[in-house]
Design an enzyme around this catalytic site. Structure first.
Site, PDB file in Angstrom:
ATOM      1  N   ASP A 144       0.814  -1.227   0.000  1.00  0.00           N
ATOM      2  CA  ASP A 144       0.000   0.000   0.000  1.00  0.00           C
ATOM      3  C   ASP A 144       0.850   1.280   0.000  1.00  0.00           C
ATOM      4  O   ASP A 144       0.340   2.348  -0.296  1.00  0.00           O
ATOM      5  CB  ASP A 144      -0.929   0.018   1.223  1.00  0.00           C
ATOM      6  CG  ASP A 144      -1.975  -1.084   1.174  1.00  0.00           C
ATOM      7  OD1 ASP A 144      -2.101  -1.724   0.111  1.00  0.00           O
ATOM      8  OD2 ASP A 144      -2.643  -1.317   2.186  1.00  0.00           O
ATOM      9  N   ARG A 192      -6.092  -0.131  -0.494  1.00  0.00           N
ATOM     10  CA  ARG A 192      -6.969   0.223   0.609  1.00  0.00           C
ATOM     11  C   ARG A 192      -7.325   1.716   0.605  1.00  0.00           C
ATOM     12  O   ARG A 192      -8.009   2.154  -0.283  1.00  0.00           O
ATOM     13  CB  ARG A 192      -6.313  -0.178   1.922  1.00  0.00           C
ATOM     14  CG  ARG A 192      -7.314  -0.404   3.013  1.00  0.00           C
ATOM     15  CD  ARG A 192      -7.319  -1.776   3.561  1.00  0.00           C
ATOM     16  NE  ARG A 192      -6.067  -2.098   4.207  1.00  0.00           N
ATOM     17  CZ  ARG A 192      -5.855  -3.273   4.805  1.00  0.00           C
ATOM     18  NH1 ARG A 192      -6.800  -4.184   4.807  1.00  0.00           N
ATOM     19  NH2 ARG A 192      -4.707  -3.530   5.360  1.00  0.00           N
TER      20      ARG A 192
END
Ligand code: F6P
Length: 420
Positions: A144, A192
């Site tokens: 991420d 995310r």
């Protein structure tokens, strides 16, 4: 200094290069046998420590440890397991320390993302409170790319490369079909709440006619009307439209475009499935034929097209963590500091875990184009070096040759069972 053992565990979602960090930890520890007798790896992350289920890495040959450098997944098993606060679950921490004490473990290396840095920090604090101080260090990892302080996170560069390459290749496919058939292609990527991976898709093209024509970031509230108008404009102008959408894309009110409805141990919503949602919007309103792909685990396991820079950095943070621990540092994490963009130069520094734990670094506004659908030159300067270089695994009979561990268990010393 007494000779002690080290505990290493992988945590959270794995990456194509997390095992390179493991190799960095283990090979460096092996060079300091006078200080670190053995590295015990948690089977399935921290759960392996709690259940006293650890892998004896001394039983693995030097060649096996070296082969971790090109093997994706988490070789020792990872876990999403949240240690609660000491007030809520003192027993869990006591158990950890019990296991560490029984196995003469004085070093704790936790290879993970923001949640894991919180755990490493807690272990460091609580071990002192419980009278068995453990040197606890974080080893950064997350596709991420959302850890603060560090310029980038090991794992990200390889996903970024996979996404940029796949966007470029799929775009050629769609373009060749566009005249009579498919006009829209949607690629869903992870990340995310942060749009770093989606932004990497932008590296696939340079000019406005190049794919991807639209990137949907979690940082930019989704506006259906503006999005559909842009798709239509692209198809009319270029004959096709390639869209990269982040799993974390959300509406103005914060609701995700696609939320699976489940949550993990850390309370994170499980995301996924935004590509078909977006593709359906296009079909319903504009009637274009589409294809979509959900890159999902393919992107974070794609070691065959890993970034050489990423592999090097993943190893370097593992190596640095051990060196820092041996130099007496605790409750810190090695971070990557960018020295220059071009030529790309970087070095490793240290940062306190308290500055990293539980914090998320979002894509800054200066990396997002003013229309909200693309990346800026500043973003390119940041992203480009991270995908630089190839580091192919060896191939045998057409398939990558990945290593398998013997994974011999460390003999248990405690008679007590611990249920997690
Ligand atoms: O670790 C980060 C990540 O890869 C996210 O981008 C993704 O949303 C999530 O993990 C998936 O988690 P899991 O593998 O636990 O479903």
């Amino acid at each position: 200094m007494p000779k002690m053992n080290a505990f290493y565990a992988q945590s959270g979602g794995v990456t194509a290069v997390i095992n390179a960090s493991a190799a960095g930890v283990i090979e460096t520890a092996r060079k300091h046998k006078n200080r670190i007798a053995n590295v015990y790896a948690g089977r399935n992350g921290i759960i392996g420590a709690l259940t006293e289920d650890m892998i004896d890495t001394n039983k693995e040959s030097a060649a096996t440890i070296a082969a971790l450098m090109h093997t994706p997944g988490g070789a020792f098993g990872s876990a999403r397991y949240k240690l609660k606060g000491i007030e809520e679950n003192r027993r869990e921490y006591e158990r950890l320390i019990e296991v560490f004490r029984a196995h003469n473990i004085g070093y704790f290396f936790y290879n993970g993302g923001n949640d894991s840095m919180d755990t490493a920090h807690k272990v460091s604090l609580i071990s002192k409170k419980l009278g068995y101080p453990v040197t606890a260090l974080g080893v950064p990892k997350t596709v991420d790319n959302d850890l603060p302080v560090t310029d980038n996170c090991p794992g990200f560069g390889s996903v970024a490369k996979y996404v940029a390459v796949s966007t470029k290749e799929a775009a050629l496919d769609v373009l060749s079909m566009a005249k009579t058939s498919t006009k829209v292609f949607v690629l869903e990527v992870m990340g995310r709440h942060a749009g770093w991976i989606a932004a990497a898709g932008g590296l696939a093209g340079r000019k406005s006619a190049d794919a991807p024509h639209i990137i949907l970031f979690p940082e930019v509230p989704f506006n259906k009307k503006a999005f559909l108008a842009r798709v239509k404009e692209c198809v009319e102008r270029y004959e096709y439209c390639v869209i990269v959408v982040s799993e974390g894309a959300r509406y103005e009110n914060g609701k995700f475009l696609a939320e699976a409805g489940t949550r993990d141990a850390f309370g994170h919503a499980q995301l996924g499935g935004v590509a078909p949602v977006v593709a359906n919007m296009v079909r319903e309103k504009l009637g274009y034929k589409y294809h979509y792909a959900v890159a999902d685990y393919l992107q974070r396991s794609a070691r065959h097209i890993a970034s050489a820079t990423d592999v090097k950095q993943a190893y370097a943070v593992g190596q640095a963590a051990v060196k820092m621990a041996l130099a007496g540092e605790t409750s810190v994490m090695p971070v990557i500091k960018r020295v220059s963009d071009s030529p790309y130069r970087w070095k490793i520094e240290k940062a306190p875990l308290s500055r990293i734990a539980n914090k998320e670094k979002m894509l800054p506004p200066r990396y997002i184009s003013s229309d909200g659908f693309g990346i800026t030159e500043a973003a390119r300067r940041y992203l480009q070096p991270l995908i630089h270089g190839e580091d192919y695994p060896p191939f045998i009979k057409g398939l990558p040759k990945y290593v398998e561990l013997k994974a011999v268990a460390v003999k248990r010393k405690l008679n007590t069972e611990f249920v997690v």
